[in-house]
Design an enzyme around this catalytic site. Sequence first.
Site, PDB file in Angstrom:
ATOM      1  N   HIS A  63       0.703  -1.392   0.062  1.00 36.25           N
ATOM      2  CA  HIS A  63       0.258  -0.048   0.066  1.00 36.25           C
ATOM      3  C   HIS A  63       0.881   1.394   0.006  1.00 36.25           C
ATOM      4  O   HIS A  63       0.355   2.397   0.540  1.00 36.25           O
ATOM      5  CB  HIS A  63      -0.771   0.032   1.269  1.00 36.25           C
ATOM      6  CG  HIS A  63      -1.922  -1.088   1.150  1.00 36.25           C
ATOM      7  ND1 HIS A  63      -3.116  -0.984   0.340  1.00 36.25           N
ATOM      8  CD2 HIS A  63      -2.012  -2.454   1.965  1.00 36.25           C
ATOM      9  CE1 HIS A  63      -3.599  -2.226   0.390  1.00 36.25           C
ATOM     10  NE2 HIS A  63      -3.022  -2.737   1.431  1.00 36.25           N
ATOM     11  N   ASN A 136     -10.955  -2.879   1.917  1.00 37.17           N
ATOM     12  CA  ASN A 136     -10.261  -2.936   0.523  1.00 37.17           C
ATOM     13  C   ASN A 136     -11.410  -2.755  -0.552  1.00 37.17           C
ATOM     14  O   ASN A 136     -12.588  -2.696  -0.071  1.00 37.17           O
ATOM     15  CB  ASN A 136      -9.949  -4.403   0.431  1.00 37.17           C
ATOM     16  CG  ASN A 136      -8.475  -4.892   1.031  1.00 37.17           C
ATOM     17  OD1 ASN A 136      -7.739  -3.896   0.742  1.00 37.17           O
ATOM     18  ND2 ASN A 136      -8.265  -5.815   1.470  1.00 37.17           N
ATOM     19  N   TYR A 346      -0.761  -3.996  11.795  1.00 33.73           N
ATOM     20  CA  TYR A 346      -0.600  -2.700  11.346  1.00 33.73           C
ATOM     21  C   TYR A 346      -0.036  -1.625  12.192  1.00 33.73           C
ATOM     22  O   TYR A 346       0.712  -0.932  12.016  1.00 33.73           O
ATOM     23  CB  TYR A 346      -2.147  -2.179  10.964  1.00 33.73           C
ATOM     24  CG  TYR A 346      -2.439  -2.881   9.586  1.00 33.73           C
ATOM     25  CD1 TYR A 346      -2.686  -4.143   9.484  1.00 33.73           C
ATOM     26  CD2 TYR A 346      -2.945  -2.244   8.649  1.00 33.73           C
ATOM     27  CE1 TYR A 346      -2.497  -4.886   8.177  1.00 33.73           C
ATOM     28  CE2 TYR A 346      -2.873  -2.753   7.254  1.00 33.73           C
ATOM     29  CZ  TYR A 346      -3.227  -4.067   7.240  1.00 33.73           C
ATOM     30  OH  TYR A 346      -3.555  -4.668   5.911  1.00 33.73           O
TER      31      TYR A 346
END
Length: 510
Positions: A63, A136, A346
């Site tokens: 990303h 997503n 994350y």
Amino acid sequence: MGSVEKNAPLYTSAEGCPYADATTAQRFSDGSPVKGLMLLQDTQLIETLAHFSRERIPERVVHARAVGAWGEFEVTHDISHLTSARFLTGIGKKSKTLCRISTVGPGAGSADTIRAVRGWALKIFTEEGNQDFVFNSIPVFFVRDPIKFPSLNRSHKRHPATNLNDATTLWDFHVHNQEGIHALMLLFSERGTPKTARHTNGYSGHTYKLTKPDGTFHYAKFHFKSNQGNETLTNDEAVRLAGEDPDNHTADLYNAIEAGNFPSWTLYIQVMTPEQAETYRWNVFDMTKVWPHADFPLQPVGKLTFNKNPNNYFADVEQAAFSPSTMVPGLAPSADPILQARMFAYPDAARYRLGVNYQQLPCNRALAPVYCPYQRDGLATVNGNYGGDPNYVRSGLKPVISFTVPSSSSSGNHFAAQNANLKHNAWVLGSVDDYTSEVTEEDFAQARMFWEKVLGRQDGLQERFVGNVAVHLKRAKPVVWEDTFDMFTRVAPELGEAIRRAVVPQGQKA
Ligand code: NDP
């Protein structure tokens, strides 16, 4: 001294000491314009060069390439019967947002229109703290076992020896991990090449819990659907734009917002009771499956609008950190193993990329009061570090409250209260026991629904899907072809056959 432009600002060092000119270098000189040694005492030159070589931070491993915008989320349909989350309740309730839409595998400098799932990360600044969604552009994922997550991503990125994007590794991974077939179908459909970021949807994929303080909860999936329509590019258009106008999506979003043409999305939820989850055909914690709309209809909740470009891309978007673990009271994680793993991965990536105090950066900083004095010090502490307040828990000393402490009237998260549902807990614990899932025929059922019902609904979609797979697979080594044809044959025999015909030259064996 060099010449100073009229109207030039007074430049200073980063410490605020004024510089007469931003372009000079100090040196020994006999007055000659072409010779003379530079001096180590020239802090202005040294700082300028030293900072330049440090101005990149680690690129996101996935990303990396993104667009971003500030905006606002507004509740249009009250769902206080499902959740106590304040940003979701009360018609007209508005919350500030920051959104970042990205491709996945390609690096930061890559073209916007490359075939990829789009990451769809949203930060909602609420009075109960930040709510992050890390969604997503497709509703399902390629794996359901978290340990495969790094492997999946590497197989879609560059080959370790050649440093080339490698079609062989992608197909090699997927024919040996066929639970990803449904997500692959979506990636190689035209949803894999959206017209612009404004035309993408954002899906939770994950099953979440919407919770109430009394411990009751519903399972939910979230869908942000583009009000611009879900327009896409053909493979040929995407390839052409990648060459001619690689920053196409970045420019499109920026220019739309600058022109006051604010893009918006409608948030819908699908809702399921714990009892329904227990008997549903598909495991609701399996991120490779959707909940068909006919079984669980979409219910509108609110409207998201992008209304402000970043003031500065690095400050607002590159430094933004989103995590599925950032959750306000009224939402809770389900037993989806990928969600559970992302809740660790994350924030861990953010700590590596931005340092342990990344939550203090302006783009990430909560609007709600923050008080966690047992989390302090560390690189780049800029929040005052809680002054002299106790830095350990269960202190009997009165804090020197030099900070705004959140009101204790908030219900806090309800994770513990949910233990009340003992029967359902026993069912959940009994169902999530196998971290290397088996691929069964059930994994092909929804891919088949997509092929027959969705792509079969409109002329040309199936043919273009076959073309999109074929053009990619032809770039892979023939050693992976046969297994790939077999995998698509499990979706539909005519699909496997059509891909074979498109890939293997007539009269030749694979
Ligand atoms: P429906 O038959 O009720 O609707 C199909 C959905 O597919 C649409 O609502 C749309 O989702 C999406 N879609 C429409 N055209 C395309 C396209 N050209 N390429 C990709 N997606 C498209 O859906 P079901 O719920 O019965 O599911 C059937 C299949 O649809 C699933 O197997 C799944 O692959 C796909 N799908 C299902 C979703 C879900 O959450 N149930 C969401 C998206 C796709 P949207 O309106 O969200 O754009």
